[in-house]
Design a protein around this motif. Structure first.
Motif, PDB file in Angstrom:
ATOM      1  N   ARG A  54       0.831  -1.203   0.000  1.00  0.00           N
ATOM      2  CA  ARG A  54       0.000   0.000   0.000  1.00  0.00           C
ATOM      3  C   ARG A  54       0.868   1.257   0.000  1.00  0.00           C
ATOM      4  N   ASN A  55       2.020   1.225   0.696  1.00  0.00           N
ATOM      5  CA  ASN A  55       2.864   2.416   0.789  1.00  0.00           C
ATOM      6  C   ASN A  55       3.550   2.747  -0.536  1.00  0.00           C
ATOM      7  N   VAL A  56       3.555   1.791  -1.458  1.00  0.00           N
ATOM      8  CA  VAL A  56       4.200   2.010  -2.749  1.00  0.00           C
ATOM      9  C   VAL A  56       3.167   2.236  -3.847  1.00  0.00           C
ATOM     10  N   HIS A  57       2.070   1.493  -3.790  1.00  0.00           N
ATOM     11  CA  HIS A  57       1.085   1.525  -4.878  1.00  0.00           C
ATOM     12  C   HIS A  57      -0.332   1.788  -4.364  1.00  0.00           C
ATOM     13  N   ALA A  58      -0.464   2.781  -3.487  1.00  0.00           N
ATOM     14  CA  ALA A  58      -1.777   3.084  -2.919  1.00  0.00           C
ATOM     15  C   ALA A  58      -2.808   3.409  -3.987  1.00  0.00           C
ATOM     16  N   GLU A  59      -2.351   4.012  -5.100  1.00  0.00           N
ATOM     17  CA  GLU A  59      -3.303   4.408  -6.146  1.00  0.00           C
ATOM     18  C   GLU A  59      -3.949   3.209  -6.832  1.00  0.00           C
ATOM     19  N   TYR A  60      -3.328   2.036  -6.724  1.00  0.00           N
ATOM     20  CA  TYR A  60      -3.880   0.842  -7.371  1.00  0.00           C
ATOM     21  C   TYR A  60      -4.974   0.172  -6.543  1.00  0.00           C
ATOM     22  N   MET A  61      -5.035   0.500  -5.254  1.00  0.00           N
ATOM     23  CA  MET A  61      -5.967  -0.205  -4.372  1.00  0.00           C
ATOM     24  C   MET A  61      -7.412  -0.094  -4.857  1.00  0.00           C
ATOM     25  N   ASN A  62      -7.772   1.074  -5.381  1.00  0.00           N
ATOM     26  CA  ASN A  62      -9.152   1.292  -5.812  1.00  0.00           C
ATOM     27  C   ASN A  62      -9.335   1.194  -7.327  1.00  0.00           C
ATOM     28  N   ARG A  63      -8.241   0.891  -8.044  1.00  0.00           N
ATOM     29  CA  ARG A  63      -8.328   0.815  -9.502  1.00  0.00           C
ATOM     30  C   ARG A  63      -8.643  -0.584 -10.001  1.00  0.00           C
ATOM     31  N   ILE A  64      -8.332  -1.587  -9.184  1.00  0.00           N
ATOM     32  CA  ILE A  64      -8.499  -2.975  -9.615  1.00  0.00           C
ATOM     33  C   ILE A  64      -9.793  -3.523  -9.007  1.00  0.00           C
ATOM     34  N   HIS A  65     -10.776  -3.768  -9.834  1.00  0.00           N
ATOM     35  CA  HIS A  65     -12.078  -4.229  -9.359  1.00  0.00           C
ATOM     36  C   HIS A  65     -12.405  -5.662  -9.791  1.00  0.00           C
ATOM     37  N   SER A  66     -11.660  -6.171 -10.767  1.00  0.00           N
ATOM     38  CA  SER A  66     -12.029  -7.457 -11.358  1.00  0.00           C
ATOM     39  C   SER A  66     -11.540  -8.656 -10.552  1.00  0.00           C
ATOM     40  N   VAL A  67     -10.532  -8.463  -9.682  1.00  0.00           N
ATOM     41  CA  VAL A  67      -9.954  -9.577  -8.916  1.00  0.00           C
ATOM     42  C   VAL A  67      -9.691  -9.116  -7.489  1.00  0.00           C
ATOM     43  N   PRO A  68      -9.542 -10.060  -6.551  1.00  0.00           N
ATOM     44  CA  PRO A  68      -9.218  -9.684  -5.172  1.00  0.00           C
ATOM     45  C   PRO A  68      -7.847  -9.005  -5.091  1.00  0.00           C
ATOM     46  N   VAL A  69      -7.739  -8.026  -4.196  1.00  0.00           N
ATOM     47  CA  VAL A  69      -6.483  -7.310  -3.976  1.00  0.00           C
ATOM     48  C   VAL A  69      -6.114  -7.431  -2.507  1.00  0.00           C
ATOM     49  N   THR A  70      -4.870  -7.833  -2.252  1.00  0.00           N
ATOM     50  CA  THR A  70      -4.380  -7.964  -0.880  1.00  0.00           C
ATOM     51  C   THR A  70      -3.244  -6.985  -0.648  1.00  0.00           C
ATOM     52  N   SER A  71      -3.335  -6.228   0.441  1.00  0.00           N
ATOM     53  CA  SER A  71      -2.255  -5.333   0.832  1.00  0.00           C
ATOM     54  C   SER A  71      -1.215  -6.134   1.608  1.00  0.00           C
ATOM     55  N   ILE A  72       0.056  -5.998   1.223  1.00  0.00           N
ATOM     56  CA  ILE A  72       1.121  -6.785   1.849  1.00  0.00           C
ATOM     57  C   ILE A  72       2.213  -5.854   2.392  1.00  0.00           C
ATOM     58  N   SER A  73       2.939  -6.364   3.369  1.00  0.00           N
ATOM     59  CA  SER A  73       4.029  -5.610   3.981  1.00  0.00           C
ATOM     60  C   SER A  73       5.282  -5.695   3.113  1.00  0.00           C
ATOM     61  N   PRO A  74       6.261  -4.799   3.313  1.00  0.00           N
ATOM     62  CA  PRO A  74       7.539  -4.912   2.598  1.00  0.00           C
ATOM     63  C   PRO A  74       8.222  -6.260   2.833  1.00  0.00           C
ATOM     64  N   GLU A  75       8.065  -6.816   4.043  1.00  0.00           N
ATOM     65  CA  GLU A  75       8.669  -8.129   4.342  1.00  0.00           C
ATOM     66  C   GLU A  75       8.109  -9.199   3.406  1.00  0.00           C
ATOM     67  N   ILE A  76       6.799  -9.201   3.222  1.00  0.00           N
ATOM     68  CA  ILE A  76       6.181 -10.187   2.328  1.00  0.00           C
ATOM     69  C   ILE A  76       6.587  -9.923   0.888  1.00  0.00           C
ATOM     70  N   SER A  77       6.659  -8.666   0.520  1.00  0.00           N
ATOM     71  CA  SER A  77       7.079  -8.312  -0.838  1.00  0.00           C
ATOM     72  C   SER A  77       8.441  -8.901  -1.145  1.00  0.00           C
ATOM     73  N   ARG A  78       9.357  -8.785  -0.186  1.00  0.00           N
ATOM     74  CA  ARG A  78      10.698  -9.353  -0.390  1.00  0.00           C
ATOM     75  C   ARG A  78      10.643 -10.876  -0.444  1.00  0.00           C
ATOM     76  N   ALA A  79       9.753 -11.483   0.345  1.00  0.00           N
ATOM     77  CA  ALA A  79       9.673 -12.948   0.430  1.00  0.00           C
ATOM     78  C   ALA A  79       9.165 -13.574  -0.861  1.00  0.00           C
ATOM     79  N   ILE A  80       8.267 -12.901  -1.560  1.00  0.00           N
ATOM     80  CA  ILE A  80       7.662 -13.501  -2.758  1.00  0.00           C
ATOM     81  C   ILE A  80       8.248 -12.955  -4.052  1.00  0.00           C
TER      82      ILE A  80
END
Length: 252
Positions: A54-80
């Motif tokens: 969310r801290n990097v791509h907050a503008e995308y949170m409300n733009r994607i309506h066709s599929v589920p969106v999950t907000s993840i931490s930087p730790e998870i971002s690095r993990a995946i």
């Protein structure tokens, strides 16, 4: 929307499995990352879910309506992520189940034992740019869903059907459909300039070091080579394919 924090979460473990070939094969899914490739995946209707910081791509949170969106931490971002500097946006995609019709798909690129992920991705991207109808990944060729292949293809695997198959069987089908099959080789081959462009053709390129399987070379209609005017012993397989594909296809 709550943010998923821990990389030990079960969902994160499932996402991490998609970074392995075994995990992709078992699930029929794979993971992509980066704004451009995620957007291409969404346009192709291949996305099952999106994960983003969310801290990097907050503008995308409300733009994607066709599929589920999950907000993840930087730790998870690095993990995946499969990169050292994650962009913080990912998508889980369903693997292709593309079928092609040789009555309509008349310009094809076949890969015989190409192994370098960067080369595979660049070959798919080049085929896309050249207007090729499909790419066939022969036995011994790397995994099209490898993260390095996905990055190199830059979304082109969403534009062009990419199938895996037994090349000798495909050659028989292509010949039966009246599609000339060209191999690429340095010996016992014709200069590529001797063959004119056509509405239909299939080009086979081979392994980075060993080239095409000699048994497959014997099954082609004609084998082509690119003259080397300098001191280099060979061309990169993706560069060679680009030259040949643009030569063989008729200009639009």
């Amino acid at each position: 929307m709550d943010e998923l924090q821990s990389a030990k979460n079960q969902r994160v473990k499932e996402w991490k499995k998609l970074l392995t070939k075994k995990g992709r094969e078992q699930s029929g899914k794979y993971i992509v990352e980066g704004i451009h490739i995620v957007e291409e995946a969404l346009l192709a209707d291949k996305v099952l879910e999106v994960m983003l910081q969310r801290n990097v791509h907050a503008e995308y949170m409300n733009r994607i309506h066709s599929v589920p969106v999950t907000s993840i931490s930087p730790e998870i971002s690095r993990a995946i992520s499969s990169t050292e500097t994650p962009q913080g946006i990912f998508a889980v995609c369903k693997k292709n189940s593309d079928h092609i019709d040789l009555k309509r798909h008349r310009k094809l690129l076949l890969l015989d034992g190409v192994q370098d992920p960067g080369n595979i991705g660049t070959l798919i991207r080049t085929a896309d740019a050249a207007g090729i109808d499909a790419v066939i990944m022969g036995e011994g060729t790397g995994d099209v869903y490898n993260p390095k292949v996905i990055r190199s293809a830059q979304g082109s695997h969403f534009h062009v059907p990419v199938l895996s198959g037994h090349l000798p069987g495909w050659i028989l089908q292509l010949k039966a459909a009246g599609i000339p099959v060209y191999g690429s080789a340095l010996e016992k081959a014709e200069p590529y300039m001797n063959v004119g462009p056509a509405d239909s053709f299939a080009l086979i390129v081979g392994n980075e070091g060993a080239g095409m399987d000699p048994a497959i070379l014997k099954e082609t209609d004609q084998n082509l080579f690119i003259p080397l005017y300098g001191k280099s012993e060979s061309l990169n397989v993706a560069v060679a394919a680009g030259i040949l594909l643009y030569h063989l296809r008729k200009p639009i």
